[in-house]
Design a protein around this motif. Structure first.
Motif, mmCIF file in Angstrom:
data_model
loop_
_atom_site.group_PDB
_atom_site.id
_atom_site.type_symbol
_atom_site.label_atom_id
_atom_site.label_comp_id
_atom_site.label_asym_id
_atom_site.label_seq_id
_atom_site.Cartn_x
_atom_site.Cartn_y
_atom_site.Cartn_z
ATOM 1 N N LYS A 1 55.212 -23.237 57.148
ATOM 2 C CA LYS A 1 54.025 -24.268 57.172
ATOM 3 C C LYS A 1 54.270 -25.089 58.167
ATOM 4 C CE LYS A 1 55.014 -25.222 52.911
ATOM 5 N NZ LYS A 1 55.433 -25.991 51.660
ATOM 6 N N ALA A 2 53.110 -25.555 58.903
ATOM 7 C CA ALA A 2 53.218 -26.704 59.724
ATOM 8 C C ALA A 2 52.558 -28.004 59.220
ATOM 9 C CB ALA A 2 52.542 -26.311 61.197
ATOM 10 N N ILE A 3 53.103 -28.923 59.106
ATOM 11 C CA ILE A 3 52.595 -30.016 58.347
ATOM 12 C C ILE A 3 52.654 -31.142 59.507
ATOM 13 C CG2 ILE A 3 52.838 -31.805 56.380
ATOM 14 C CD1 ILE A 3 54.504 -29.639 54.872
ATOM 15 N N TYR A 4 51.298 -31.863 59.660
ATOM 16 C CA TYR A 4 51.146 -33.013 60.527
ATOM 17 C C TYR A 4 51.170 -34.248 59.709
ATOM 18 C CZ TYR A 4 50.729 -29.141 63.831
ATOM 19 O OH TYR A 4 50.905 -28.089 64.486
ATOM 20 N N LEU A 5 51.921 -35.348 60.057
ATOM 21 C CA LEU A 5 52.047 -36.487 59.377
ATOM 22 C C LEU A 5 51.591 -37.594 60.357
ATOM 23 C CD1 LEU A 5 55.614 -36.127 57.567
ATOM 24 C CD2 LEU A 5 53.403 -35.965 56.494
ATOM 25 N N ASP A 6 50.597 -38.343 59.918
ATOM 26 C CA ASP A 6 50.497 -39.696 60.729
ATOM 27 C C ASP A 6 50.824 -40.739 59.881
ATOM 28 O OD1 ASP A 6 49.045 -38.250 62.478
ATOM 29 O OD2 ASP A 6 47.060 -38.644 61.750
ATOM 30 N N LEU A 7 51.997 -41.516 60.237
ATOM 31 C CA LEU A 7 52.556 -42.487 59.629
ATOM 32 C C LEU A 7 52.720 -43.783 60.554
ATOM 33 C CD1 LEU A 7 55.841 -42.420 59.854
ATOM 34 C CD2 LEU A 7 55.784 -40.490 58.547
ATOM 35 N N VAL A 8 53.058 -45.073 59.628
ATOM 36 C CA VAL A 8 53.337 -46.265 60.481
ATOM 37 C C VAL A 8 54.772 -46.574 59.911
ATOM 38 C CG1 VAL A 8 52.611 -48.509 60.238
ATOM 39 C CG2 VAL A 8 50.778 -46.834 59.973
ATOM 40 N N ALA A 9 55.278 -46.775 61.161
ATOM 41 C CA ALA A 9 56.839 -47.261 61.043
ATOM 42 C C ALA A 9 57.104 -48.151 62.153
ATOM 43 C CB ALA A 9 57.689 -45.676 61.146
ATOM 44 N N ASP A 10 58.397 -48.697 61.863
ATOM 45 C CA ASP A 10 58.880 -49.795 62.731
ATOM 46 C C ASP A 10 59.138 -49.275 64.237
ATOM 47 O OD1 ASP A 10 58.857 -51.821 61.221
ATOM 48 O OD2 ASP A 10 60.755 -51.387 60.562
ATOM 49 N N ASP A 11 59.809 -47.844 64.368
ATOM 50 C CA ASP A 11 60.205 -47.033 65.369
ATOM 51 C C ASP A 11 60.166 -45.861 65.335
ATOM 52 O OD1 ASP A 11 62.804 -46.781 64.365
ATOM 53 O OD2 ASP A 11 63.471 -48.724 65.222
ATOM 54 N N ALA A 12 60.350 -45.106 66.313
ATOM 55 C CA ALA A 12 60.345 -43.647 66.027
ATOM 56 C C ALA A 12 61.584 -42.921 65.082
ATOM 57 C CB ALA A 12 60.674 -42.859 67.341
ATOM 58 N N ASP A 13 62.646 -43.683 65.340
ATOM 59 C CA ASP A 13 63.824 -43.139 64.460
ATOM 60 C C ASP A 13 63.550 -43.285 63.052
ATOM 61 O OD1 ASP A 13 65.391 -42.455 66.649
ATOM 62 O OD2 ASP A 13 66.454 -44.330 66.907
ATOM 63 N N ALA A 14 62.781 -44.468 62.633
ATOM 64 C CA ALA A 14 62.548 -44.831 61.132
ATOM 65 C C ALA A 14 61.527 -43.813 60.665
ATOM 66 C CB ALA A 14 61.911 -46.128 61.012
ATOM 67 N N ALA A 15 60.374 -43.610 61.793
ATOM 68 C CA ALA A 15 59.484 -42.522 61.454
ATOM 69 C C ALA A 15 60.064 -41.002 61.028
ATOM 70 C CB ALA A 15 58.500 -42.401 62.479
ATOM 71 N N MET A 16 60.990 -40.614 61.884
ATOM 72 C CA MET A 16 61.949 -39.373 61.853
ATOM 73 C C MET A 16 62.643 -39.261 60.481
ATOM 74 S SD MET A 16 61.313 -37.391 64.547
ATOM 75 C CE MET A 16 62.827 -36.280 64.819
ATOM 76 N N GLU A 17 63.280 -40.558 60.109
ATOM 77 C CA GLU A 17 64.042 -40.585 58.996
ATOM 78 C C GLU A 17 63.226 -40.402 57.693
ATOM 79 O OE1 GLU A 17 66.734 -43.652 58.499
ATOM 80 O OE2 GLU A 17 67.378 -43.447 60.533
ATOM 81 N N ALA A 18 61.939 -41.115 57.845
ATOM 82 C CA ALA A 18 61.049 -41.156 56.465
ATOM 83 C C ALA A 18 60.465 -39.616 56.495
ATOM 84 C CB ALA A 18 59.960 -42.029 56.914
ATOM 85 N N ASP B 1 49.262 -42.262 56.749
ATOM 86 C CA ASP B 1 47.694 -42.330 56.801
ATOM 87 C C ASP B 1 47.094 -41.244 56.603
ATOM 88 O OD1 ASP B 1 48.061 -45.174 57.272
ATOM 89 O OD2 ASP B 1 48.087 -44.757 59.540
ATOM 90 N N ASP B 2 47.648 -40.111 57.128
ATOM 91 C CA ASP B 2 47.161 -38.766 57.036
ATOM 92 C C ASP B 2 47.969 -37.672 57.114
ATOM 93 O OD1 ASP B 2 44.863 -37.168 56.746
ATOM 94 O OD2 ASP B 2 43.788 -37.764 58.603
ATOM 95 N N VAL B 3 47.571 -36.620 56.410
ATOM 96 C CA VAL B 3 48.441 -35.275 56.432
ATOM 97 C C VAL B 3 47.238 -34.058 56.665
ATOM 98 C CG1 VAL B 3 49.872 -33.968 55.154
ATOM 99 C CG2 VAL B 3 49.879 -36.438 54.986
ATOM 100 N N HIS B 4 47.798 -33.392 57.602
ATOM 101 C CA HIS B 4 47.304 -32.077 57.655
ATOM 102 C C HIS B 4 47.978 -31.002 57.615
ATOM 103 C CE1 HIS B 4 43.542 -33.827 59.340
ATOM 104 N NE2 HIS B 4 44.189 -34.615 59.964
ATOM 105 N N VAL B 5 47.874 -29.667 57.064
ATOM 106 C CA VAL B 5 48.660 -28.665 56.912
ATOM 107 C C VAL B 5 48.076 -27.273 57.584
ATOM 108 C CG1 VAL B 5 49.909 -27.305 55.101
ATOM 109 C CG2 VAL B 5 49.414 -29.555 54.534
ATOM 110 N N GLY B 6 48.950 -26.730 58.383
ATOM 111 C CA GLY B 6 48.563 -25.546 58.993
ATOM 112 C C GLY B 6 49.869 -24.512 58.570
ATOM 113 N N LYS B 7 49.808 -23.573 59.359
ATOM 114 C CA LYS B 7 50.780 -22.360 59.477
ATOM 115 C C LYS B 7 51.537 -22.205 60.631
ATOM 116 C CE LYS B 7 47.322 -19.760 58.771
ATOM 117 N NZ LYS B 7 46.494 -18.455 58.363
ATOM 118 N N ALA B 8 52.762 -21.858 60.443
ATOM 119 C CA ALA B 8 53.838 -21.820 61.657
ATOM 120 C C ALA B 8 54.177 -20.442 61.449
ATOM 121 C CB ALA B 8 54.938 -22.691 61.463
#
Lengths: 90, 90
Positions: A43-60, B37-44
């Motif tokens: 699966k490829a999952i795309y997450l749009d999320l709000v975080a303090d910085d890139a490291d916090a986003a990656m950890e979440a 905020d948003d999530v999209h799922v595809g295939k890898a």
């Protein structure tokens, strides 16, 4: 707080049965692509999320994978940042 | 002829209904991740294939996407090379 887009790729561990990959492999061979040796599907999952910085986003995102997105027994995951912050929110 | 590993990411076009993404988004919010905020799922899809060179491998993978792996009406795809040639076959 900035918005980040992360890409999570979840794929079956080596040796775990992957019927979807086998089906695609067989279909590609039937369509004439003889050079295909192996196919795995995850699966490829795309997450749009709000975080303090890139490291916090990656950890979440990694915590989300461990808790919900991936099954650690049968799957591995990789997280990567797709975009730099697209907007700042106070 | 060398062996290449390619990663194909197939994702829903923007605006196309993505019930799996919505379900994951809802589940993440329920688990306490409010910043999503948003999530999209595809295939890898991981393809191991034998080709003359990297360009030929990429072209073959794009042809496979157009013919079988992606639905051009509802999905977009990206192909990238994961590894340099791992072995030569005569």
């Amino acid at each position: 707080m900035s918005q980040f887009r992360l890409e999570v790729r979840v794929k079956p561990r080596p040796g775990i049965l992957d019927p979807q990959g086998k089906a695609i492999h067989h279909a590609l061979n039937s369509l004439g692509w003889e050079g295909v040796d192996d196919v795995h599907v995850g699966k490829a999952i795309y997450l749009d999320l709000v975080a303090d910085d890139a490291d916090a986003a990656m950890e979440a995102a990694e915590a989300m994978c461990r808790k919900l997105l991936a099954n650690p027994v049968t799957e591995t995951f990789e997280v990567s940042l797709v975009e730099e912050p697209v907007g700042a929110e106070s």
